[in-house]
Enzyme design. Structure first.
Site, mmCIF file in Angstrom:
data_model
loop_
_atom_site.group_PDB
_atom_site.id
_atom_site.type_symbol
_atom_site.label_atom_id
_atom_site.label_comp_id
_atom_site.label_asym_id
_atom_site.label_seq_id
_atom_site.Cartn_x
_atom_site.Cartn_y
_atom_site.Cartn_z
ATOM 1 N N LYS A 166 -15.900 7.586 -8.747
ATOM 2 C CA LYS A 166 -14.673 6.909 -8.312
ATOM 3 C C LYS A 166 -15.111 5.596 -7.667
ATOM 4 C CE LYS A 166 -10.816 7.613 -5.049
ATOM 5 N NZ LYS A 166 -10.260 8.595 -4.094
ATOM 6 N N ASP A 194 -14.144 2.474 -5.718
ATOM 7 C CA ASP A 194 -13.063 2.056 -4.825
ATOM 8 C C ASP A 194 -13.258 0.605 -4.392
ATOM 9 O OD1 ASP A 194 -10.850 2.313 -3.205
ATOM 10 O OD2 ASP A 194 -11.614 3.992 -2.026
ATOM 11 N N MET A 195 -12.192 -0.022 -3.891
ATOM 12 C CA MET A 195 -12.253 -1.401 -3.388
ATOM 13 C C MET A 195 -11.138 -1.539 -2.369
ATOM 14 S SD MET A 195 -10.877 -4.800 -4.304
ATOM 15 C CE MET A 195 -11.564 -6.428 -4.284
ATOM 16 N N ASP A 227 -2.327 5.735 -3.009
ATOM 17 C CA ASP A 227 -2.731 6.673 -1.960
ATOM 18 C C ASP A 227 -1.566 7.552 -1.533
ATOM 19 O OD1 ASP A 227 -5.364 6.167 -1.858
ATOM 20 O OD2 ASP A 227 -5.288 4.777 -0.168
ATOM 21 N N TRP A 246 0.856 -1.184 0.000
ATOM 22 C CA TRP A 246 0.000 0.000 0.000
ATOM 23 C C TRP A 246 0.905 1.253 0.000
ATOM 24 C CZ3 TRP A 246 -0.360 3.879 3.775
ATOM 25 C CH2 TRP A 246 -1.356 4.836 3.517
#
Ligand code: DGJ
Length: 737
Positions: free
Chosen positions: A471, A473-474, A543, A194
């Site tokens: 958007k 997201d998951m 991110d 991440w």
């Protein structure tokens, strides 16, 4: 571009503008062999490369030792069980539990390419070669499909597997495989976690297995369905590079195996772990498509082939070639702490600066005050958004901005109305407590009733106001795999059915709202892959919005994907992930190498930064076309040299280029840095201008003079030392008319 067949010798040759790919049927006993893949060659009868006549590996003359042959022959689609002990592309199981099959050539066809089911490539200038292979005992038939396009150096491969007479279980059904000699190649993969997605790893290929996989139900932050097999001397502009990428968004493998005779087997497809597919008589299974690229012009050539294929033959969105609205997203501005007043204040200030769209991120629905609850309850929270969604959207539109919204459609929070009504919709093994991640479960997207409900929830919201962007997201991987709707002998189909379910839903969404700009996202970039690009022209890259961290992430991503697909924003400092402070200007240059947008509280950032936004907006409008449609050349990599980064985007006719240079670390008492440009026309004459943020105009760079393209590429230019760390320069190189 052509497909030629030598029927007598049973040789099939695919020629793209610069590469050749040759398959030959071995005389005895009729296996499909991989002969050659590489730089374009003129001859097709090079099947001597198969080495099937070399003792003791001669199946006809040496039946007593068939295994010696099977375990070394270069196969085109190797099967499990009959003596090839290397990793197989196909493994079946019969109802009796037998796992051996043997595929013999049974015919071929060539047709014009029309379209394949999504996800996959499309286009009207393609040709498909189909080679049919059969197993005599089970009746299993495999069609090997090869798609090539006139304007592309890529070869797209997949397999369609049919069972005609009996029930078969596919234990592995990969998309593509080929065997070749190892010429001291190295392996490149993209790995991370991440906020650190797609860092480039390069290492020598050694005997045994090497490769990457995902078992998380998504392509993942950790690994990527791409593999580069490159010569030792391969650089950005020189050397050999094979690139293999899978058009798929779930569990994958990409592996290379170096065997006893120093030969390589390259494989990619759905990860066989947690996979099995039951084929009833008369049923077929189509694997995902794999994209193969070969470049004799180094990694740069490989990247450009991928970029061109994806821009011309993969991304279907009507937004593909359009300027994307410059958006401002409220996630890093407010996280969950916002209401309509705050959003309108951001929109108002954004409008003054020329920003074109407000995106309302996570936290607008149900009782979503933090990330512990409410996923699945897709009705607006009127405590936060007083007066409702339409009023807010109208208010934002009245300020001159478009409106976009965030969803996480595949998820369900245990603390939600949806879970209280349908606990069985979450993926979980009956009788076991399923593992939580970010306090949420995953909805069983293999179920059409679940998908219908999700679609209705989304479309109710999209129909209720003028929403022009979503958007999607998951935020967690799949675990505790079980679906209440699948019988025991189909439980291992869940991961693949899940991915197909997501595709079906996104397809339905963009068909119902054809003008919608869809951006995929997965906790940053855990599902940045060609499968998702079939539905959305852009994907949130990571991110981590820190400009310096992004250099590495965007370099790895751009190795395969066009810059127009990479979601990139200017965010606030100190950066929320790493705490680094970088100049606002530099943040803009790095975000310009993607979709370009903002992710900050524009009402609270320093006045000097806010004042720069109109100039950055203008910069985007001046150059975005070059970035989105141009050829990408990487001049320097900060990941390698630890000091500076640089890349160019060059218009196809080579009349214009944009060069970005980021000085990550300042240096003392040194000469300026020599930078050799790439990709220009050696015979054209160019001038170089620097984009000046203060005057929002272009000023001559260095001496105001004309340069030949060959001088710029062979001798280079001097990049002046900039004062400080994390500084950037944008150069516009234009042909003198
Ligand atoms: C992960 C995304 O990558 C972020 O941009 C943001 O949308 C959050 N999820 C919201 O939960």
């Amino acid at each position: 571009m052509s497909v030629s067949v030598n029927e007598k010798e049973r040789i099939f040759k695919l020629d793209t503008p610069n590469t050749s790919y040759i398959i030959a049927i071995m005389d005895d006993p009729g296996y499909a062999g991989h002969v050659y893949y590489g730089k374009h060659i003129s001859d097709e009868d090079v099947n001597y490369l198969l080495r099937t006549g070399e003792s003791p590996f001669v199946p006809s003359g040496n039946k007593r030792d068939k295994i010696s042959f099977m375990d070394c022959a270069p196969f085109e689609y190797p099967v499990h069980g009959c003596g090839d002990f290397r990793e197989a592309a196909l493994k079946i199981r019969t109802e009796d539990g037998y796992c051996t099959s043997e595929l013999y050539y049974s015919g071929y066809s060539i047709s014009g390419f029309t379209d394949a089911p999504v996800p996959g490539v499309f286009g009207d200038n393609g040709t498909v070669l189909t080679i049919e292979l059969k197993d005599k005992i089970t009746g299993l038939t495999v069609e090997l499909k090869y798609i090539i396009f006139e304007d592309s150096d890529a070869i797209v491969r997949y397999s369609v597997i049919h069972s005609f007479t009996q029930t078969l279980y596919l234990e592995r059904a990969l998309s593509a495989s080929f065997d070749m000699d190892n010429e001291d190649y190295e392996l490149i993969t993209l790995n991370g976690t991440w906020a650190r997605e797609r860092y480039i790893d390069r290492k020598p290929i050694a005997h045994g297995f090497q490769g990457v996989y995902s078992g998380r139900g998504e392509t993942s932050h950790q690994h990527h369905p791409f593999m580069g097999i490159v010569s030792k001397d391969c650089s950005q502009s020189r050397g050999e590079a094979y690139g293999i990428n899978l058009i798929y968004s779930g569990n994958f493998i990409a592996s290379v195996y170096e065997g006893q005779f120093d030969n390589l087997r390259i494989l990619t497809g759905i990860n066989p772990e947690d996979f099995e597919w039951k084929l009833e008589p008369g049923e077929s299974f189509a694997t995902p498509q794999a994209v193969l690229v070969y470049s004799s012009e180094g990694l740069g050539g490989m990247s450009r082939s991928f970029h061109d294929l994806y821009r011309e033959h993969l991304i279907r969105s009507p937004w593909k070639d359009k300027a994307r609205p410059i958006l401002i997203n409220n996630w890093e501005a407010t996280y969950f702490d916002f209401n309509e007043e705050k959003l309108l204040a951001i929109a108002g200030e954004a409008a003054k600066s020329g920003i074109e769209m407000l995106v309302m991120d996570d936290g607008w629905f149900g009782n979503r005050y933090d990330d512990n609850r409410a996923l699945g309850d897709w009705t607006v929270n009127e405590e936060k958004i007083k007066g409702g969604l339409k009023k807010l959207v109208d208010g934002v539109n009245a300020l001159g901005l478009k409106f976009g919204i965030w969803f996480e459609p595949e998820m369900i929070s245990p603390d939600s109305e949806l879970y209280r009504a349908h606990p069985d919709w979450a993926i979980a093994v009956p009788g076991r407590e399923a593992a939580l991640a970010r306090n949420q479960y995953v909805l069983d997207m293999s179920r059409s009733d679940v998908r219908d409900h999700v679609f209705k929830s989304l479309s109710d919201i999209l129909d209720s106001a003028n929403i022009e962007y979503v958007k999607w997201d998951m935020n967690r991987p799949l675990a505790d795999l079980a679906s209440l709707k699948l019988p025991a002998d189909r439980q291992k189909e869940l991961s693949h059915r899940y991915v197909l379910g997501v595709y079906e839903l996104q397809d339905r969404l963009i068909r119902r709202y054809p003008g919608l700009l869809l951006e995929n996202c997965s906790g940053g970039g855990a599902r940045f892959d060609p499968g998702m690009l079939c539905f959305s022209p852009q994907i949130w890259c990571s991110d981590d919005t820190d400009a310096i961290e992004r250099l590495k992430i965007q370099e790895g991503t751009a190795l395969v994907y066009p810059l127009s697909t990479m979601g990139a924003h200017v965010s606030d400092c100190p950066n929320h992930t790493v705490g680094r402070i970088t100049p606002f200007e530099t943040r803009g240059y790095v975000a310009l190498a993607g979709t370009f947008g903002y992710e900050l509280d524009i009402t609270r950032i320093p006045e000097a930064d806010r004042a720069m936004i109109p100039a950055q907006v203008k910069m985007y409008h001046m150059y975005h076309e070059l970035v989105a449609a141009g050829d990408y050349y990487r001049l320097a990599s900060y990941s390698e040299n630890r000091e500076y980064d640089s890349w160019m985007c060059i218009k196809k006719d080579k009349s214009e280029a944009l060069l970005t240079y980021i000085q990550v670390l300042g240096r003392a008492c040194v000469h300026s840095r020599r930078l050799k440009l790439q990709g220009l026309d050696p015979g054209k004459i160019y001038r170089i201008y620097r984009f000046d943020m203060e005057s929002v105009s272009e000023l001559p760079y260095g001496e105001d003079k004309a340069y030949h393209g060959d001088s710029l590429m062979n001798a280079g230019i001097n990049m002046i030392n900039l004062w400080g760390d994390h500084k950037g320069v944008l150069l516009h190189i234009t042909e003198l008319s």
